[in-house]
Design a protein around this motif. Structure first.
Motif, PDB file in Angstrom:
ATOM      1  N   MET A 159       0.873  -1.175   0.000  1.00  0.00           N
ATOM      2  CA  MET A 159       0.000   0.000   0.000  1.00  0.00           C
ATOM      3  C   MET A 159       0.911   1.226   0.000  1.00  0.00           C
ATOM      4  N   VAL A 160       0.588   2.241  -0.762  1.00  0.00           N
ATOM      5  CA  VAL A 160       1.272   3.530  -0.669  1.00  0.00           C
ATOM      6  C   VAL A 160       0.347   4.400   0.154  1.00  0.00           C
ATOM      7  N   THR A 161       0.764   4.780   1.328  1.00  0.00           N
ATOM      8  CA  THR A 161      -0.118   5.440   2.271  1.00  0.00           C
ATOM      9  C   THR A 161       0.691   6.335   3.194  1.00  0.00           C
ATOM     10  N   ARG A 162       0.134   6.683   4.324  1.00  0.00           N
ATOM     11  CA  ARG A 162       0.853   7.478   5.327  1.00  0.00           C
ATOM     12  C   ARG A 162       0.414   7.025   6.707  1.00  0.00           C
ATOM     13  N   THR A 163       1.272   7.269   7.692  1.00  0.00           N
ATOM     14  CA  THR A 163       0.933   6.858   9.050  1.00  0.00           C
ATOM     15  C   THR A 163      -0.157   7.769   9.601  1.00  0.00           C
ATOM     16  N   ARG A 164      -1.015   7.191  10.440  1.00  0.00           N
ATOM     17  CA  ARG A 164      -2.074   7.987  11.061  1.00  0.00           C
ATOM     18  C   ARG A 164      -1.991   7.980  12.580  1.00  0.00           C
ATOM     19  N   THR A 165      -1.041   7.239  13.142  1.00  0.00           N
ATOM     20  CA  THR A 165      -0.828   7.215  14.592  1.00  0.00           C
ATOM     21  C   THR A 165       0.672   7.114  14.850  1.00  0.00           C
ATOM     22  N   PRO A 166       1.084   7.406  16.071  1.00  0.00           N
ATOM     23  CA  PRO A 166       2.456   7.032  16.438  1.00  0.00           C
ATOM     24  C   PRO A 166       2.518   5.507  16.550  1.00  0.00           C
ATOM     25  N   ALA A 167       3.720   4.954  16.488  1.00  0.00           N
ATOM     26  CA  ALA A 167       3.889   3.510  16.684  1.00  0.00           C
ATOM     27  C   ALA A 167       3.703   3.193  18.161  1.00  0.00           C
ATOM     28  N   TRP A 168       3.310   1.940  18.444  1.00  0.00           N
ATOM     29  CA  TRP A 168       3.181   1.479  19.824  1.00  0.00           C
ATOM     30  C   TRP A 168       3.570   0.010  19.878  1.00  0.00           C
ATOM     31  N   THR A 169       3.763  -0.490  21.082  1.00  0.00           N
ATOM     32  CA  THR A 169       4.180  -1.879  21.269  1.00  0.00           C
ATOM     33  C   THR A 169       3.019  -2.702  21.793  1.00  0.00           C
ATOM     34  N   LEU A 170       2.753  -3.814  21.132  1.00  0.00           N
ATOM     35  CA  LEU A 170       1.704  -4.729  21.575  1.00  0.00           C
ATOM     36  C   LEU A 170       2.181  -5.511  22.796  1.00  0.00           C
ATOM     37  N   GLY A 171       1.273  -6.158  23.491  1.00  0.00           N
ATOM     38  CA  GLY A 171       1.585  -6.910  24.696  1.00  0.00           C
ATOM     39  C   GLY A 171       2.634  -7.990  24.499  1.00  0.00           C
ATOM     40  N   HIS A 172       2.686  -8.589  23.310  1.00  0.00           N
ATOM     41  CA  HIS A 172       3.674  -9.644  23.052  1.00  0.00           C
ATOM     42  C   HIS A 172       4.999  -9.091  22.539  1.00  0.00           C
ATOM     43  N   GLY A 173       5.092  -7.744  22.433  1.00  0.00           N
ATOM     44  CA  GLY A 173       6.369  -7.124  22.101  1.00  0.00           C
ATOM     45  C   GLY A 173       6.536  -6.595  20.691  1.00  0.00           C
ATOM     46  N   ALA A 174       5.608  -6.876  19.777  1.00  0.00           N
ATOM     47  CA  ALA A 174       5.730  -6.389  18.398  1.00  0.00           C
ATOM     48  C   ALA A 174       5.397  -4.907  18.331  1.00  0.00           C
TER      49      ALA A 174
END
Length: 126
Positions: free
Chosen positions: A28-43
């Motif tokens: 997909m050619v797109t843009r970010t809409r949120t900051p990155a975050w870490t899921l509970g399992h670490g990803a």
């Protein structure tokens, strides 16, 4: 890359290529809409326009030098920043004015002044 590392250099609105599934698919050619975050399992994940949920940072690449203009439909221009003003989407539209255009990337003018200038130059070449 951690979510914090991504966020230090990639603000919301960063143009990206994103692979929601496998990287062998078309991105997909797109843009970010949120900051990155870490899921509970670490990803580490980030949300992008046009996709619900987060995409792993291993499946997102920032694309420097894109125009980043956004159409009224939310498409992000994939032309370089120094183009003429006629923006180009990175993905085809599902619903367009004619069947032969369905599924093809489409173009729009970044601003009305650019559109008027192009119309004037077209008139002079007729």
């Amino acid at each position: 890359m951690t979510a914090d590392e991504w966020n230090e250099t990639h603000p919301i609105g960063t143009p990206v290529l994103a692979w929601p599934g496998v990287r062998e698919d078309e991105p997909m050619v797109t843009r970010t809409r949120t900051p990155a975050w870490t899921l509970g399992h670490g990803a580490a994940v980030v949300s992008v326009d046009g996709y619900a949920g987060g995409i792993a940072l291993t499946h997102v690449e920032a694309v420097p030098g894109l125009c980043r203009a956004v159409s009224e439909h939310g498409d992000v221009c994939v032309n370089s920043e120094d183009h003429s003003g006629l923006c180009r989407s990175g993905v085809g539209r599902k619903h367009v004015s004619s069947p032969e255009k369905a599924g093809r990337p489409w173009h729009w003018y970044r601003d009305a002044a650019a559109a008027r200038g192009a119309d004037a130059s077209e008139e002079s070449t007729r």
